[in-house]
Design an enzyme around this catalytic site. Structure first.
Site, PDB file in Angstrom:
ATOM      1  N   GLY A 250       0.464  -0.865  -0.053  1.00  0.00           N
ATOM      2  CA  GLY A 250       0.109   0.229   0.143  1.00  0.00           C
ATOM      3  C   GLY A 250       0.835   1.132  -0.031  1.00  0.00           C
ATOM      4  O   GLY A 250       0.527   2.020  -0.837  1.00  0.00           O
ATOM      5  N   ASP A 251       2.138   1.234   0.683  1.00  0.00           N
ATOM      6  CA  ASP A 251       2.669   2.088   1.019  1.00  0.00           C
ATOM      7  C   ASP A 251       3.650   2.239  -1.040  1.00  0.00           C
ATOM      8  O   ASP A 251       3.536   3.797  -1.263  1.00  0.00           O
ATOM      9  CB  ASP A 251       4.093   2.124   1.716  1.00  0.00           C
TER      10      ASP A 251
END
Length: 300
Positions: A250-251
């Site tokens: 997600g990052d």
């Protein structure tokens, strides 16, 4: 310049072993040590894509020194605040028949430490980006994201917030440039279980009505949906590949989105780059390289 903030960085100690026997001595088959924290992950992937950023946050003790050394070694610019008491946390991630984690607490932060952070945020200028990602240590005010965005109001800062629950809801009034809930987190904000693309899009639009400019919803194996501030809706399945590690995916998506948008000023390009970056990291042991991301982007 893009700045990322990681309030509680970590050393992630990843151990692999064929089986984990509780109450016995276990010997690892493989070990890895990485700098950890959502903002740090964003900075590393931005660096891998050729975009300069500065990682801000708090470090302490010998573990903090190692976090900084590892970031320096990979060419990732950082400007951490040194906390005098305690040490930066070590998170142990055990990969055996099942995955388990033991996360440390981190140092206790003082009001002076927080003031030091606000002093560093004074360096942000018109057009800069600020990524606020992850949970808040219990030694800091629960509304610290709000305080930061309130402090920066009127300075044309492109704020990106990757958080959950009330932490996310409460920053919407400051019109963040991008928020990135996953589909489950999006549903939880409204007390619902979202099962269709239409429902996800509808609730992402509700977050726009509450203040968010762009809403990027990650959906693991189902890809992602972006509802952009111009009313555009973008939906794609992820590229094919074998998922090895979801930590940091997600990052990486946030970093890819920012890199894609900075290079093109186009939301479809940003969306595709974000999806490629998130997938590429999921297909690796750790965070994806720029070459990994660019190769995957060509297949989309």
């Amino acid at each position: 310049m893009i700045y990322t903030v990681t309030f509680n960085p970590s050393l992630d100690y990843i151990v692999k072993l064929p089986t984990l026997e509780l109450g016995s001595v276990n010997r690892t088959a493989k070990e890895e040590l990485y700098p950890g924290g959502k903002g740090i992950n964003v900075s590393i992937v931005l660096r891998n894509l050729g975009v300069e950023s500065t990682a801000l946050g708090f470090i302490a003790g010998f573990t903090g020194t190692e976090i900084q050394r590892l970031l320096d070694a990979c060419g990732c610019r950082n400007d951490f605040i040194q906390v005098q008491e305690g040490f930066s946390r070590i998170n142990v991630k055990i990969k055996a028949e099942q995955e388990s984690e033991i996360n440390g607490q981190g140092p206790r932060l003082s009001s002076q430490n927080l003031q030091d952070l606000f002093s560093k945020l004074e360096n942000l200028s018109d057009g800069d980006g600020l990524v606020l990602a992850g949970s808040i240590p219990n030694t800091l005010p629960a509304d610290i994201y709000e305080k930061i965005l309130e402090h920066l109001q009127g300075r044309n800062i492109h704020a990106v917030v990757d958080a959950t629950g009330e932490l996310l809801r409460n920053v919407l009034k400051y019109r963040p440039f991008l928020i990135k809930p996953n589909n489950h987190e999006l549903g939880e904000l409204f007390g619902q279980h979202l099962t269709t693309d239409e429902a996800i899009i509808s609730h992402a639009q509700k977050l726009q009505q509450m203040g968010a400019r762009n809403v990027l919803v990650s959906m693991a194996g189902d890809g992602a949906i972006l509802v952009d501030e111009g009313g555009g809706i973008h939906k794609r399945l992820p590229p094919q590949g074998h998922v090895v590690n979801s930590v940091g995916a997600g990052d990486s998506m946030v970093a890819g989105f920012l890199a894609g948008y900075l290079s093109s000023q186009n939301y479809e390009t940003a969306f595709q780059t974000g999806l490629a970056a998130g997938s590429a990291s999921a297909f690796q042991e750790w965070l994806a390289s720029g070459d990994d991301i660019r190769a995957l982007l060509k297949t989309m």
